[in-house]
Design a protein around this motif. Structure first.
Motif, PDB file in Angstrom:
ATOM      1  N   MET A 199      32.671  12.821 -31.376  1.00  0.00           N
ATOM      2  CA  MET A 199      32.283  11.489 -30.914  1.00  0.00           C
ATOM      3  C   MET A 199      32.798  10.437 -31.882  1.00  0.00           C
ATOM      4  O   MET A 199      32.671  10.593 -33.098  1.00  0.00           O
ATOM      5  N   ASN A 200      33.398   9.382 -31.357  1.00  0.00           N
ATOM      6  CA  ASN A 200      33.804   8.243 -32.179  1.00  0.00           C
ATOM      7  C   ASN A 200      32.641   7.261 -32.211  1.00  0.00           C
ATOM      8  O   ASN A 200      32.347   6.589 -31.227  1.00  0.00           O
ATOM      9  N   PHE A 201      31.969   7.182 -33.349  1.00  0.00           N
ATOM     10  CA  PHE A 201      30.770   6.360 -33.449  1.00  0.00           C
ATOM     11  C   PHE A 201      31.076   4.867 -33.588  1.00  0.00           C
ATOM     12  O   PHE A 201      30.257   4.032 -33.197  1.00  0.00           O
ATOM     13  N   THR A 202      32.212   4.520 -34.159  1.00  0.00           N
ATOM     14  CA  THR A 202      32.475   3.118 -34.473  1.00  0.00           C
ATOM     15  C   THR A 202      32.466   2.268 -33.210  1.00  0.00           C
ATOM     16  O   THR A 202      33.230   2.502 -32.279  1.00  0.00           O
ATOM     17  N   GLN A 255      24.477  11.865 -25.181  1.00  0.00           N
ATOM     18  CA  GLN A 255      25.791  11.525 -25.717  1.00  0.00           C
ATOM     19  C   GLN A 255      26.226  12.479 -26.820  1.00  0.00           C
ATOM     20  O   GLN A 255      27.414  12.507 -27.167  1.00  0.00           O
ATOM     21  N   LEU A 256      25.305  13.228 -27.382  1.00  0.00           N
ATOM     22  CA  LEU A 256      25.548  13.948 -28.629  1.00  0.00           C
ATOM     23  C   LEU A 256      25.804  15.431 -28.393  1.00  0.00           C
ATOM     24  O   LEU A 256      25.187  16.050 -27.525  1.00  0.00           O
ATOM     25  N   ASP A 257      26.715  15.987 -29.195  1.00  0.00           N
ATOM     26  CA  ASP A 257      26.872  17.433 -29.279  1.00  0.00           C
ATOM     27  C   ASP A 257      26.551  17.865 -30.709  1.00  0.00           C
ATOM     28  O   ASP A 257      26.194  17.031 -31.551  1.00  0.00           O
ATOM     29  N   ARG A 258      26.672  19.151 -30.996  1.00  0.00           N
ATOM     30  CA  ARG A 258      26.268  19.622 -32.326  1.00  0.00           C
ATOM     31  C   ARG A 258      27.166  19.078 -33.428  1.00  0.00           C
ATOM     32  O   ARG A 258      26.712  18.855 -34.548  1.00  0.00           O
ATOM     33  N   ASP A 259      28.433  18.857 -33.117  1.00  0.00           N
ATOM     34  CA  ASP A 259      29.326  18.267 -34.120  1.00  0.00           C
ATOM     35  C   ASP A 259      28.889  16.849 -34.471  1.00  0.00           C
ATOM     36  O   ASP A 259      28.875  16.460 -35.640  1.00  0.00           O
ATOM     37  N   ALA A 260      28.530  16.074 -33.441  1.00  0.00           N
ATOM     38  CA  ALA A 260      28.082  14.698 -33.679  1.00  0.00           C
ATOM     39  C   ALA A 260      26.780  14.689 -34.476  1.00  0.00           C
ATOM     40  O   ALA A 260      26.607  13.874 -35.395  1.00  0.00           O
ATOM     41  N   ILE A 261      25.883  15.597 -34.122  1.00  0.00           N
ATOM     42  CA  ILE A 261      24.617  15.694 -34.865  1.00  0.00           C
ATOM     43  C   ILE A 261      24.887  16.057 -36.321  1.00  0.00           C
ATOM     44  O   ILE A 261      24.305  15.473 -37.245  1.00  0.00           O
ATOM     45  N   GLY A 262      25.794  17.006 -36.541  1.00  0.00           N
ATOM     46  CA  GLY A 262      26.140  17.393 -37.899  1.00  0.00           C
ATOM     47  C   GLY A 262      26.714  16.236 -38.700  1.00  0.00           C
ATOM     48  O   GLY A 262      26.409  16.081 -39.896  1.00  0.00           O
ATOM     49  N   LEU A 305      16.450  12.433 -33.220  1.00  0.00           N
ATOM     50  CA  LEU A 305      17.348  12.802 -34.312  1.00  0.00           C
ATOM     51  C   LEU A 305      16.580  13.002 -35.619  1.00  0.00           C
ATOM     52  O   LEU A 305      16.822  13.959 -36.355  1.00  0.00           O
ATOM     53  N   LEU A 306      15.637  12.108 -35.905  1.00  0.00           N
ATOM     54  CA  LEU A 306      14.874  12.268 -37.151  1.00  0.00           C
ATOM     55  C   LEU A 306      13.951  13.474 -37.055  1.00  0.00           C
ATOM     56  O   LEU A 306      13.700  14.156 -38.064  1.00  0.00           O
ATOM     57  N   ASP A 307      13.448  13.767 -35.855  1.00  0.00           N
ATOM     58  CA  ASP A 307      12.629  14.970 -35.676  1.00  0.00           C
ATOM     59  C   ASP A 307      13.464  16.223 -35.916  1.00  0.00           C
ATOM     60  O   ASP A 307      13.032  17.155 -36.602  1.00  0.00           O
ATOM     61  N   LEU A 308      14.658  16.250 -35.335  1.00  0.00           N
ATOM     62  CA  LEU A 308      15.528  17.406 -35.502  1.00  0.00           C
ATOM     63  C   LEU A 308      15.955  17.562 -36.963  1.00  0.00           C
ATOM     64  O   LEU A 308      15.996  18.683 -37.493  1.00  0.00           O
ATOM     65  N   ALA A 337      13.463  17.717 -26.806  1.00  0.00           N
ATOM     66  CA  ALA A 337      13.794  18.888 -25.990  1.00  0.00           C
ATOM     67  C   ALA A 337      15.242  18.824 -25.516  1.00  0.00           C
ATOM     68  O   ALA A 337      15.954  19.847 -25.504  1.00  0.00           O
ATOM     69  N   LYS A 338      15.698  17.643 -25.137  1.00  0.00           N
ATOM     70  CA  LYS A 338      17.087  17.502 -24.669  1.00  0.00           C
ATOM     71  C   LYS A 338      18.082  17.748 -25.802  1.00  0.00           C
ATOM     72  O   LYS A 338      19.178  18.266 -25.566  1.00  0.00           O
ATOM     73  N   LEU A 339      17.726  17.379 -27.034  1.00  0.00           N
ATOM     74  CA  LEU A 339      18.600  17.687 -28.177  1.00  0.00           C
ATOM     75  C   LEU A 339      18.612  19.182 -28.457  1.00  0.00           C
ATOM     76  O   LEU A 339      19.663  19.770 -28.751  1.00  0.00           O
TER      77      LEU A 339
END
Length: 339
Positions: A1-4, A13-20, A140-143, A178-180
Motif C-alpha cells: 500500500m502506498n500510504f502517502t 484497505q490493509l493487508d499484512r504487509d501494510a500492517i507490518g 490497529l492499536l488493538d492488534l 475481527a475484520k483485521l
C-alpha cells in the motif's frame, strides 16, 4: 500500500504487509511518546481534528500524536457547533476545512459518513469512528497490543484464541478488529453476548470465509478457560433507541478478580477499548483488576498514540525523516524514567 496522501477509512484497505509497515513505524515512535527525545518533522503542519460525536481518548490521542510530531491541531467538537447543524453537506464541509488543514481525523455518528466526507477533502482523511461501522485506528492499536502482549510469552497472533465479550452488535471496535484478524491464520473466536447483541452476520461471514472458527454463546463462564485474549466492550447505549432499551443489558457480563481467577488462564490478556462503564449497575471490568499484570487496557491506550503517530507520518510521507529532525527533550519527564 502506498500510504502517502492516502485516506485511512477502513481496515479492508490493509493487508499484512501494510500492517507490518505501520507497526514498524509505530515502534520507532516509542522514544518520542516516552519523551526520551522529540521530533519536529511536522513543524508547521496542521491537523483538522473533527469530532462530531463525543470522545475523550480518541480525540486527545489523535491531537497528542500530531503534537508529538511537531504539528499543530485545530479542533471542531460536536455537531451543534459546526455548520453541519445548519444543513451544510459533508462534501462542502470537507472542501472548506481541508483547505485549512494538511490532514484530517474525523469521527461522526453515522455509518459511512467519514468516507463520504473524504470524497470532498483535498487532504488525507483518517477515520476516527463512523457510527457502528468501523474504527480502523482502534483496530490497529488493538492488534498492535495483542502482538506485543503475546510476543512476551513467545506466541504469535496466528493460532490464538480470542474471546470477545459484550455488545458485539453495535461495537465498531470488535467489528474492525475481527475484520483485521481475517488476515491471520487459524484463529478461534468465542463471541459472548446476549443473543440480541450478537456479532453481525456480515462479520461472521468474513471470519468464516477466512477459515477461522467461532463459537457463539451468551455465557461468560466456560468461555475464557483457554482464551489468550479477553476483549470486553461496553454496552453502546448511544446506539440504542432509548436508554431504557440499553439498560436491560447493563451489567450482564462482568469481569472481576474472582471471576478471572475461576474461569480464565492465569495469563489471559484483558483488553477493553475504553471507556469502561464503572457505574455500580454495570461495572463491566472491576477496579480490583487494576494492578493485575495481564490487564492491558492502559498499555492499549498508550499504543494508540504510537499507531496514530505512525499513520500521520506515513500519510504525510515523512516516516523516513523522523530521526533527521530529532531534538533533545529539555524538560523533566517521568515518562523518560519509565515511572
Amino acid at each position: 500500500m502506498n500510504f502517502t496522501g492516502a485516506n485511512i477509512l477502513s481496515v479492508k484497505q490493509l493487508d499484512r504487509d501494510a500492517i507490518g509497515e505501520i507497526f514498524a513505524v509505530a515502534d520507532r515512535m516509542e522514544p518520542y511518546a516516552h519523551r526520551r527525545k522529540r521530533t519536529t518533522v511536522l513543524d508547521g503542519a496542521i491537523l483538522g481534528n473533527l469530532f462530531f460525536e463525543p470522545s475523550t481518548r480518541t480525540r486527545v490521542s489523535f491531537g497528542c500524536a500530531f503534537n508529538l510530531l511537531g504539528g499543530m491541531v485545530r479542533e471542531t467538537v460536536g455537531l451543534a457547533s459546526s455548520s453541519l447543524s445548519k444543513g451544510e453537506s459533508l462534501f462542502d464541509t470537507a472542501r472548506v476545512l481541508s483547505s485549512y488543514s494538511d490532514v484530517i481525523a474525523m469521527r461522526h455518528p453515522d455509518a459511512g459518513s467519514v468516507a463520504e466526507f473524504a470524497k470532498g477533502s483535498r487532504v488525507p482523511v483518517i477515520n476516527g469512528g463512523d457510527g457502528a461501522n468501523e474504527h480502523p485506528t482502534q483496530a490497529l492499536l488493538d492488534l498492535y497490543t495483542i502482538e506485543k502482549e503475546l510476543q512476551g510469552r513467545g506466541q504469535g497472533i496466528d493460532g490464538m484464541h480470542i474471546a470477545m465479550v459484550g455488545d458485539l452488535k453495535h461495537g465498531r471496535t470488535v467489528h474492525s478488529l475481527a475484520k483485521l484478524l481475517r488476515l491471520y491464520k487459524h484463529i478461534r473466536f468465542t463471541l459472548v453476548s446476549p443473543p440480541e447483541l450478537a456479532m453481525p452476520d456480515e462479520v461472521l461471514a468474513i471470519l468464516d470465509d477466512a477459515g477461522h472458527s467461532f463459537t457463539i454463546t451468551d455465557r461468560l463462564e466456560g468461555s475464557l478457560s483457554d482464551a489468550d485474549i479477553c476483549y470486553l466492550t461496553r454496552i453502546q447505549e448511544e446506539r440504542f433507541p432509548s436508554l431504557e432499551d440499553a439498560r436491560q443489558y447493563r451489567g450482564r457480563f462482568r469481569l472481576n478478580q474472582a471471576i478471572y481467577t475461576q474461569h480464565a488462564k492465569s495469563n489471559t490478556v484483558i483488553m477493553h477499548p475504553l471507556p469502561r462503564d464503572s457505574r455500580a449497575e454495570a461495572n463491566e471490568l472491576d477496579n480490583d483488576l487494576n494492578e493485575h499484570p495481564s490487564l492491558a487496557i492502559f498499555r492499549q491506550a498508550d499504543n494508540g498514540v504510537l499507531i496514530r503517530m505512525a499513520l500521520f507520518a506515513l500519510t504525510l510521507g515523512v516516516d523516513h525523516l523522523l530521526e533527521k529532525y530529532d531534538a533533545p527533550v529539555l524538560w523533566h519527564s517521568t515518562k523518560a524514567e519509565g515511572l
